[in-house]
Design a protein around this motif. Structure first.
Motif, PDB file in Angstrom:
ATOM      1  N   PRO A 138       0.743  -1.418  -0.030  1.00  0.00           N
ATOM      2  CA  PRO A 138      -0.228   0.091   0.009  1.00  0.00           C
ATOM      3  C   PRO A 138       0.997   1.403   0.005  1.00  0.00           C
ATOM      4  CG  PRO A 138       0.378  -0.800   2.208  1.00  0.00           C
ATOM      5  CD  PRO A 138       1.039  -1.663   1.522  1.00  0.00           C
ATOM      6  N   THR A 139       0.357   2.402  -0.613  1.00  0.00           N
ATOM      7  CA  THR A 139       1.001   3.640  -0.545  1.00  0.00           C
ATOM      8  C   THR A 139       0.628   4.129   0.838  1.00  0.00           C
ATOM      9  OG1 THR A 139      -0.758   4.897  -1.411  1.00  0.00           O
ATOM     10  CG2 THR A 139       0.853   3.976  -3.039  1.00  0.00           C
ATOM     11  N   GLU A 140       1.445   5.185   1.272  1.00  0.00           N
ATOM     12  CA  GLU A 140       1.025   5.697   2.714  1.00  0.00           C
ATOM     13  C   GLU A 140      -0.311   6.149   2.734  1.00  0.00           C
ATOM     14  OE1 GLU A 140       1.558   6.121   6.517  1.00  0.00           O
ATOM     15  OE2 GLU A 140       2.816   4.901   5.445  1.00  0.00           O
ATOM     16  N   ASP A 141      -0.797   6.759   1.701  1.00  0.00           N
ATOM     17  CA  ASP A 141      -2.206   7.332   1.603  1.00  0.00           C
ATOM     18  C   ASP A 141      -3.165   6.037   1.949  1.00  0.00           C
ATOM     19  OD1 ASP A 141      -1.438  10.009   1.731  1.00  0.00           O
ATOM     20  OD2 ASP A 141      -1.983  10.271  -0.325  1.00  0.00           O
ATOM     21  N   ASP A 196      -2.813   2.438  -4.276  1.00  0.00           N
ATOM     22  CA  ASP A 196      -3.074   3.545  -3.838  1.00  0.00           C
ATOM     23  C   ASP A 196      -4.493   3.949  -3.737  1.00  0.00           C
ATOM     24  OD1 ASP A 196      -4.146   3.779  -6.418  1.00  0.00           O
ATOM     25  OD2 ASP A 196      -2.431   5.397  -7.037  1.00  0.00           O
ATOM     26  N   GLY A 197      -5.571   3.144  -3.799  1.00  0.00           N
ATOM     27  CA  GLY A 197      -6.923   3.418  -3.720  1.00  0.00           C
ATOM     28  C   GLY A 197      -7.509   4.073  -4.619  1.00  0.00           C
ATOM     29  N   THR A 198      -6.807   4.664  -5.679  1.00  0.00           N
ATOM     30  CA  THR A 198      -7.614   5.060  -6.808  1.00  0.00           C
ATOM     31  C   THR A 198      -8.173   4.164  -7.739  1.00  0.00           C
ATOM     32  OG1 THR A 198      -5.314   4.948  -8.345  1.00  0.00           O
ATOM     33  CG2 THR A 198      -5.782   6.894  -7.012  1.00  0.00           C
ATOM     34  N   ARG A 199      -8.035   2.783  -7.512  1.00  0.00           N
ATOM     35  CA  ARG A 199      -8.565   1.777  -8.160  1.00  0.00           C
ATOM     36  C   ARG A 199      -9.316   0.907  -7.298  1.00  0.00           C
ATOM     37  NH1 ARG A 199      -4.163  -1.299 -11.641  1.00  0.00           N
ATOM     38  NH2 ARG A 199      -3.120  -0.983  -9.656  1.00  0.00           N
TER      39      ARG A 199
END
Length: 222
Positions: A138-141, A196-199
């Protein structure tokens, strides 16, 4: 992997999803399995439950105390660097137990093994192609999003003297372990996918399935 005992060929056929905590490994594996009619091996479930007898037997053999460490010792008394080092040091032994589980499987199609203990440096010697493994981190965000929205990520549900410190230690440990797994995967040429949560999970699963495409064949899902 000619020197690795694999009586049913299950290790040779396996597909592997390793990586960091809270990166969606289980969800992605199950989505692909449902789409292509595969079997999933959940490392975390076996590691936390089915392997406890082996853990105790190993302590007996080494002359170590039989009981688990207290929650405070595990989560409060140590700093995250020591916690990460202890976690990383334990993965090779626990990986052998996972391999024993996988050896007992016979599936006509590949099984997907997923879990954070399926480390790239441990799996790599088993691979006939690097396309058989991906690592999700995971990215930090996205990690912060998971901490806010996933109850099991945002709260350490064990009795400790300092819940805030234990959770902070846990998060920092997981970050260190995530950095380490990404480093080893890239060093070995194993694909790392940053979540990153964008997908959504379906999109990430599609990307992983594309990586595994040579081994998936035609879908058998209804």
């Amino acid at each position: 992997m000619s020197d690795v005992w694999d009586p049913h060929g299950s290790l040779q056929r396996a597909l592997w999803i390793g990586g960091a905590q809270w990166s969606g490994k289980t969800t992605v594996a199950e989505l692909i399995a449902e789409e292509y009619g595969l079997t999933v091996y959940h490392y975390d479930y076996h590691d936390a439950r089915g392997h406890q007898d082996r853990r105790i037997a190993r302590r007996v053999a080494l002359g170590e105390p039989l009981g688990d460490a207290t929650p405070d010792h595990v989560w409060v008394d140590q700093g995250p660097e020591a916690m990460a080092a202890e976690t990383l040091a334990g993965f090779p032994v626990r990986f052998e137990w996972a391999l024993d589980d996988l050896r007992a499987l016979f599936t006509g199609r590949p099984a997907i093994a997923e879990g954070w203990g399926l480390r790239p440096e441990l799996v790599a010697p088993l691979l006939d192609s690097l396309r058989r493994m991906v690592v999700l981190v995971p990215t930090e965000d996205f990690r912060q999003h998971q901490l806010r929205t996933l109850p099991r990520a945002g709260t350490l549900n064990v009795p400790v003297s300092s819940p805030a410190r234990s959770q902070a230690n846990r998060v920092a440990r997981d970050r260190l372990v995530a950095d380490d797994v990404a480093h080893h995967a890239r060093r070995l040429g194993i694909r790392v996918i940053e979540v990153d949560g964008t997908r959504d999970a379906m999109a990430v699963a599609a990307e992983v399935a594309e990586q595994f495409a040579p081994y998936l064949g035609a879908t058998t899902a209804a």
